[in-house]
Design a protein around this motif. Structure first.
Motif, PDB file in Angstrom:
ATOM      1  N   ARG A 241       0.833  -1.198   0.000  1.00  0.00           N
ATOM      2  CA  ARG A 241       0.000   0.000   0.000  1.00  0.00           C
ATOM      3  C   ARG A 241       0.878   1.262   0.000  1.00  0.00           C
ATOM      4  NH1 ARG A 241      -2.740   1.166   5.519  1.00  0.00           N
ATOM      5  NH2 ARG A 241      -0.712   2.132   5.817  1.00  0.00           N
ATOM      6  N   ASP A 242       1.938   1.220   0.806  1.00  0.00           N
ATOM      7  CA  ASP A 242       2.753   2.425   0.964  1.00  0.00           C
ATOM      8  C   ASP A 242       3.740   2.623  -0.173  1.00  0.00           C
ATOM      9  OD1 ASP A 242       1.439   2.867   3.231  1.00  0.00           O
ATOM     10  OD2 ASP A 242       3.117   2.572   4.613  1.00  0.00           O
ATOM     11  N   ALA A 243       4.323   1.550  -0.668  1.00  0.00           N
ATOM     12  CA  ALA A 243       5.354   1.680  -1.704  1.00  0.00           C
ATOM     13  C   ALA A 243       5.411   0.387  -2.486  1.00  0.00           C
ATOM     14  CB  ALA A 243       6.708   1.976  -1.053  1.00  0.00           C
ATOM     15  N   GLU A 244       4.539   0.316  -3.491  1.00  0.00           N
ATOM     16  CA  GLU A 244       4.390  -0.951  -4.205  1.00  0.00           C
ATOM     17  C   GLU A 244       5.664  -1.391  -4.912  1.00  0.00           C
ATOM     18  OE1 GLU A 244       0.772  -1.528  -6.279  1.00  0.00           O
ATOM     19  OE2 GLU A 244       1.665  -2.860  -7.753  1.00  0.00           O
ATOM     20  N   SER A 245       6.312  -0.458  -5.608  1.00  0.00           N
ATOM     21  CA  SER A 245       7.459  -0.930  -6.395  1.00  0.00           C
ATOM     22  C   SER A 245       8.632  -1.274  -5.477  1.00  0.00           C
ATOM     23  CB  SER A 245       7.850   0.075  -7.466  1.00  0.00           C
ATOM     24  OG  SER A 245       8.140   1.303  -6.899  1.00  0.00           O
ATOM     25  N   ARG A 246       8.747  -0.562  -4.338  1.00  0.00           N
ATOM     26  CA  ARG A 246       9.791  -0.922  -3.382  1.00  0.00           C
ATOM     27  C   ARG A 246       9.615  -2.368  -2.946  1.00  0.00           C
ATOM     28  NH1 ARG A 246      13.802  -1.273  -2.545  1.00  0.00           N
ATOM     29  NH2 ARG A 246      15.212  -0.847  -0.804  1.00  0.00           N
ATOM     30  N   THR A 247       8.365  -2.735  -2.699  1.00  0.00           N
ATOM     31  CA  THR A 247       8.076  -4.096  -2.250  1.00  0.00           C
ATOM     32  C   THR A 247       8.506  -5.113  -3.301  1.00  0.00           C
ATOM     33  OG1 THR A 247       6.139  -3.100  -1.243  1.00  0.00           O
ATOM     34  CG2 THR A 247       6.302  -5.472  -1.134  1.00  0.00           C
ATOM     35  N   ARG A 248       8.284  -4.765  -4.554  1.00  0.00           N
ATOM     36  CA  ARG A 248       8.729  -5.652  -5.635  1.00  0.00           C
ATOM     37  C   ARG A 248      10.243  -5.800  -5.641  1.00  0.00           C
ATOM     38  NH1 ARG A 248       4.599  -6.434  -9.335  1.00  0.00           N
ATOM     39  NH2 ARG A 248       3.180  -4.663  -9.332  1.00  0.00           N
ATOM     40  N   PHE A 249      10.937  -4.672  -5.456  1.00  0.00           N
ATOM     41  CA  PHE A 249      12.400  -4.713  -5.536  1.00  0.00           C
ATOM     42  C   PHE A 249      13.008  -5.459  -4.368  1.00  0.00           C
ATOM     43  CE2 PHE A 249      11.861  -0.991  -8.443  1.00  0.00           C
ATOM     44  CZ  PHE A 249      12.394  -1.622  -9.549  1.00  0.00           C
TER      45      PHE A 249
END
Lengths: 381, 538, 250
Positions: A241-249
């Protein structure tokens, strides 16, 4: 293991909520059945059914909050899952009518006889069995959510785009269920139910039991939701929710996590719908109305999204207001509801629970508000 | 008696058509011919009928038709001839020429003009000649079509005369086809019938197909010829059907374009999800209604211009409403699209209720000015003026908007603010003002859409609700932030919808389209004409 | 694919990508040895961030090979798969999970099974707790472990993000402008931390700050208009006339 896993997951506030719901499940039916009329503790059947309806709305709100409050997916189509669960239950109830219908056809519901159908369509088979119907209550919304979610999350449809297509989904279903050819009673939907599990649906005892079932189901839903959001998976959801692409990385397959919570939430909404239908006695396509789904979202916003108690409070408070207003000042209700949307988003981003935390306990809770969901889409837009 | 029915049709036709080239002789002259009908004796009557027909007056077919029906009587006192109607024991008399009532007469005072088969034939050929040889081409065409529908053998001699005299090619072919249908119904030789089928096939219309379908199962050469001709007509009609659906599709597309184009500004350019966009359309429609009511009551002579006057009214009302919403609600929510969505939904609920309180929940009637009513045909395609104007209007609004964005100072500042807000502010653009004006522009265009939609949709508080999902679909499908995408998106969806309708039905067609768009967005999340690259990712 | 890729950790050959006609990366080739630390410098728009996007799977190149470990084709994998191969990335703007505590941020990044159901039933083991404590120590945030990440200062967020990167135990770290917005003292400490990391892992640092690059004391690649302009020690490249021209203009 599962039970300890579930119970452990409750915080203090969660234990209070579950305790309250279990108490409600016991005391309100008792107040209806055992306390004589005229006594202050007597609960009329009307009040009982009304409260039972609120509880199913609360379960729907909880399911919306799971995806929106914790994962930033604003669904404007959760009413569709609610209604599908409701239709599955409605189909079971229709099959229970049997020869007591107007046309007294042992197999075909009245509306099919009226439309001159000769056979029961294949998708109505099996709904005479309660276990099968209950399975469908979970499976149908769950499978729809699974397919829809798999497509959407895999292709990274996020934010407003996702909201709009969820709205399109429920709108398409609305149109579809209005068609007589679909075999779900068209405009009129399914109604005139007689029995549920062999008990007459209008009897006070059945109504009390349905209320208790709603309260207990909500309690179970609450415990499950609590377990999910407090697990590591729940933390990943908030991270998405807060940082979707960070979570992917970091290496998380965001779409899998979204799909899990989305499907779980849809199944929960389906159960809410299934409990709703026998209590209000009808299910028709208006439950698919996009407006109904957005209303469910506002319950969550009013109560406080990203908290588990919030949606419960919001659903009950807003619907109580609706019942009161439509009784006393019907023309004011839409103004009030509209103003609620505006006021809550502008001034109460964390809802009643956030306000409570700020005023009473003075605790500064996580920055759940605006920037969570906002940034998530900001990133996508 | 089929021929009498035909006569009635023809007579009604004449009455209904109000021919452009009305032929009238002086009432007194016509009256003198009418009186001759009542003189007595079939020979005299036949002569009188021929004389009446010779006047060519357009009232004659009706008079003769009533004669054939036995509705004419002679007043014994003065020999005058009237149309009569039973009124109790008496008869109510009506002057045949002027249509003025001539009071009641007791049964004894009047005498019915007798009609035998000879007279009926005379009437038939006179009426046929009058209509089929009327100086007004539209009367002749209608008469030929009526004869074709009735397929009456008795009409052949009159038709032959008419065909010989006809100069307009397609009326002549309609007459030939009418003659052919009559011939086919008769016991004429097979070769003549096959030739007739060819004449009918030349017509190529739906009526011709309907007529031929009666012969496709016939045996021998007639059946074979009919089947072949029917197939030819069918494929031709199918082509026209595609054309008609294409037209309907363009028409729907233009409505979608109108509804979506304002959204393309607020959502596409500003990134604001305005769920109250539909209500801006609704406000525009009600502004049109209000403006028209004012004109109706105060300056009725301006009624035909009421829509033109309503345009600025609707634009300004909706724009003002939009600016108010932007200043009061939306500006606090920039960068939080989901919150904006919810808040504007709330606004839409309040606007709907406000309109319901002001105007009532019922539909309001917005009138069509004369220049927007009616229809004309292009080949087999029906084109209503309303739809044509709306298509033109939608395109005009679209290109005007492109012009505003490309060529005006406001457009320049708008683009600057959407591309880089800080930089725009730094070079002295007042970004809050630009935001408000941009939103006002988008809302005002929605108001213009309301003017157009008031002509084809119910003006009710729920008007906007019906368009919001479609509008979002169009913008998202076309590609957010791309006006041309919106144009292509609207027309594509409109045409696709209407092309699906004949096969799937209106509702199922729409469902299929919604599902298709949902799937399309999975494939291309940013729409048909998406912007690519870093700017989007940032 | 190519023999040249053998033995390398990261191998980019003839990579190009363009957005709407603009060539962000133009026939870029770059080889990184295992254990190597590399600094990448270049003016704005040189393609530094796009290069990172290509390596981490966010952007697909139009042409060219991107190989990890000499054989794994990164152009076919998505972000999550690439991260799980052992490539960690730190963004230019610090992105941490603001509504989680500092400790939870590290815990989420910790190397573990990434499946949804694994996460649902995950219990933190004492080994993991030990790792978390050690990492918090390394990034000097032990005291703030229960604080919400949103409440950290800019520099602390940068460090937390580096901590999260280390928690992934990547074999290759891509670090985008780690010193941006830091005080001089923080910058110096960051350089020390990165050098420490580089003993066990390969690191690619993109940076503007020349003092920082000098402090790293590693091989430097200069990027310009999407391709490599010069490569070598900082002193060598900074005396390269082409580099001077690009940086100072004619």
């Amino acid at each position: 293991m599962i039970t300890t896993f579930l119970i452990d997951s409750l915080d203090r506030r969660g234990r209070i909520v579950v305790g309250l719901l279990v108490a409600l499940a016991l005391l309100v039916p008792a107040g209806n059945l055992l306390v004589p009329e005229g006594n202050v503790f007597h609960v009329s059947t009307y009040q009982l059914t009304l409260c039972g309806k609120y509880l199913t709305y609360a379960l729907l709100a909880l399911s919306v909050d799971l995806v929106w409050g914790y994962c930033g997916i604003l669904s404007l189509g959760h009413g569709a899952f609610f209604a599908l669960g409701g239709y599955a239950m409605g189909m079971y109830l229709m099959r229970q009518i049997g020869t007591r219908g107007v046309y007294a056809d042992p197999l075909l519901p009245d509306f099919m006889v009226f439309l001159n159908w000769k056979e029961l369509p294949w998708f109505w088979q099996g709904f005479d069995m309660a276990w099968y119907a209950l399975l469908m209550v979970v499976l149908v919304p769950g499978l729809l959510a699974l397919v829809f979610g798999w497509l959407s999350f895999r292709s990274r449809v996020t934010g407003v785009y996702l909201s709009i297509i969820t709205q399109a989904l429920t709108y398409a279903l609305l149109l579809a269920f209005f068609r007589n050819d679909m075999g779900f009673g068209g405009n009129n939907g399914l109604t005139d139910f007689k029995d549920i599990l062999g008990y007459p649906i209008q009897a006070p005892g059945t109504r009390a039991a349905l209320f208790a079932a709603s309260a207990l189901m909500l309690a179970i839903g609450f415990v499950i939701a609590s377990a999910v959001v407090r697990s590591k998976l729940g933390k990943v959801l908030v991270a998405i929710r807060d940082a979707e692409s960070r979570t992917r990385f970091i290496g998380y397959r965001v779409e899998h996590y979204k799909l899990f919570v989305w499907t779980l939430s849809a199944a929960m909404a389906g159960i809410a719908g299934a409990l709703y239908v026998p209590q209000v006695g009808i299910i028709n396509p208006s439950e698919f109305d996009p407006a109904a789904s957005i209303e469910a979202v506002i319950w969550v916003a009013v109560g406080g999204r990203g908290t588990l108690v919030g949606p419960l409070i919001g659903a009950v408070a807003v619907n109580f207001g609706k019942t009161w207003f439509t009784g006393v000042l019907p023309e004011v209700w839409l103004y009030a509801l509209g103003a609620l949307f505006v006021v809550v988003t502008l001034f109460l981003p964390r809802g009643i629970v956030g306000l409570w935390d700020k005023l009473v306990t003075g605790r500064a809770k996580p920055a759940v508000e605006a920037n969570g969901a906002g940034r998530q889409t900001g990133e996508a837009a | 008696m089929a021929f009498l029915r035909l006569l009635a049709i023809l007579a009604a036709l004449i009455a209904g058509l109000q021919p452009a080239l009305a032929v009238r002789i002086a009432d007194a002259d016509l009256s003198s011919h009418v009186v001759a009908l009542g003189v007595g004796g079939f020979d005299a009557a036949e002569k009188a009928i021929a004389d009446l027909a010779a006047t060519g007056d357009d009232r004659v077919p009706t008079i003769l038709d009533r004669l054939g029906n036995g509705e004419l009587m002679v007043r014994k006192a003065d020999g005058a001839v009237f149309a009569v109607e039973k009124a109790g024991l008496d008869f109510r008399l009506t002057d045949l020429v002027t249509g003025v009532g001539a009071g009641l007469a007791p049964k004894a005072a009047v005498e019915k003009i007798k009609v035998n088969n000879r007279i009926r034939r005379a009437i038939a050929s006179a009426v046929g000649a009058l209509t089929l040889m009327s100086p007004d081409p539209s009367v002749r065409r209608a008469a030929a079509e009526a004869v074709m529908k009735s397929a009456d053998v008795a009409a052949i001699p009159v038709l032959d005369q008419a065909i010989a005299a006809e100069t307009v090619a397609d009326i002549r072919s309609a007459m030939l086809a009418a003659r052919a249908t009559a011939l086919l119904a008769s016991d004429a030789p097979e070769a003549d019938k096959v030739a007739s089928i060819a004449a009918i096939a030349d017509l190529g219309s739906r009526d011709a197909l309907g007529f031929l379908s009666g012969y496709t199962s016939a045996e021998g050469a007639v059946g074979a010829a009919a089947r072949k001709a029917a197939a030819v007509i069918e494929s031709r009609l199918m082509l026209w059907d595609v054309g008609q659906n294409l037209w309907y599709g363009l028409s729907l597309g233009s409505v979608l374009l109108l509804a979506a184009i304002g959204l393309a500004i607020t959502f596409g350019v500003m990134g604001v999800i305005n769920m109250a966009h539909g209500e801006m359309v609704m406000i525009g429609a009600y502004a049109t209604f209000t403006a028209q009511e004012a004109i109706r009551s105060s300056w009725p002579e301006l009624f035909d211009y009421s829509l033109l006057i309503a345009l600025p009214v609707a634009f300004l009302t909706a724009a003002l409403a939009g600016i108010l919403i932007e200043r009061l609600v939306i500006r606090w929510l920039y960068g939080r699209p989901l919150e904006t969505l919810l808040a504007t939904w709330g606004v839409s609920l309040m606007l709907q209720q406000a309109v319901r309180s002001l105007y009532g929940a019922n539909n309001r009637e917005v009138g069509n000015p004369a220049w927007m009513s009616g229809a004309f045909a292009v080949g087999d395609i029906q084109v209503t003026w309303t739809r044509l104007w709306i298509i033109l209007f939608a395109l005009a609004v679209f290109f005007a908007l492109i012009g505003v964005l490309k060529r005006t100072r406001l457009g320049l500042e708008m683009r600057a603010v959407t591309q880089n807000r800080q930089m725009a502010a730094a070079v002295g653009i007042r970004t809050p003002l630009v935001d408000a004006l941009t939103f006002g522009l988008g809302s005002g265009i929605a108001g213009l859409a309301g003017v157009a939609l008031s002509q084809i949709d119910n003006v009710s508080p729920n008007l906007g609700r019906g368009y919001i999902i479609d509008s979002f679909m169009v913008v998202v499908f076309g590609g957010v932030g791309n006006l041309w995408g919106t144009l292509v998106g609207a027309l594509t969806l409109g045409v696709a919808n209407k092309m699906l309708e004949p096969y799937a039905g209106a509702v199922l067609g729409k469902i299929i389209l919604l599902v298709a768009i949902i799937l399309f967005i999975q494939k291309r999340p940013r729409g048909l004409f998406a912007l690519k690259g870093r700017a989007v990712e940032a | 694919m190519t023999d040249k890729a053998e033995g390398s950790l990261l191998y980019l050959d003839d990579v190009s990508v363009s957005f709407d006609g603009f060539r962000a990366i133009n026939r870029l080739s770059l080889v990184l040895e295992p254990g190597e630390m590399r600094a990448i410098i270049g003016p704005n728009g040189a393609g530094k961030t796009t290069m990172m996007d290509i390596i981490t799977g966010k952007t697909r190149p139009d042409t060219g090979d991107v190989l990890f470990d000499g054989s794994v084709d990164l152009t076919r994998l998505d972000e999550a798969a690439i991260a799980n191969l052992g490539i960690g990335r730190k963004f230019q703007k610090p992105t941490v999970f603001e509504s989680h505590s500092v400790e939870d941020n590290i815990a989420l990044a910790l190397k573990a099974r990434r499946g949804a159901f694994a996460a649902l039933f995950h219990r933190r083991s004492s080994v993991e707790q030990g790792r978390i404590d050690a990492l918090l120590e390394t990034i000097r945030l032990s005291e703030k472990r229960d604080l919400l990440a949103a409440r950290l200062s800019h520099g602390q967020k940068q460090w937390l993000e580096i901590g999260m990167l280390l928690a992934q135990e990547p074999r290759l770290l891509l670090v985008d402008e780690p010193a941006a917005g830091m005080t001089d003292a923080e910058t110096a400490e960051t350089a020390i931390l990165l050098k420490e990391i580089a003993r066990t892992q390969s690191v690619v640092v993109v940076e503007h700050d020349m003092t920082f690059v000098r402090a790293l004391d590693v091989k430097v690649t200069v990027l310009h208009e999407g391709s490599v302009l010069a490569e070598g020690s900082l002193d060598a490249v900074s005396s390269n006339p082409k580099v001077i021209e690009v940086y100072l203009g004619r």
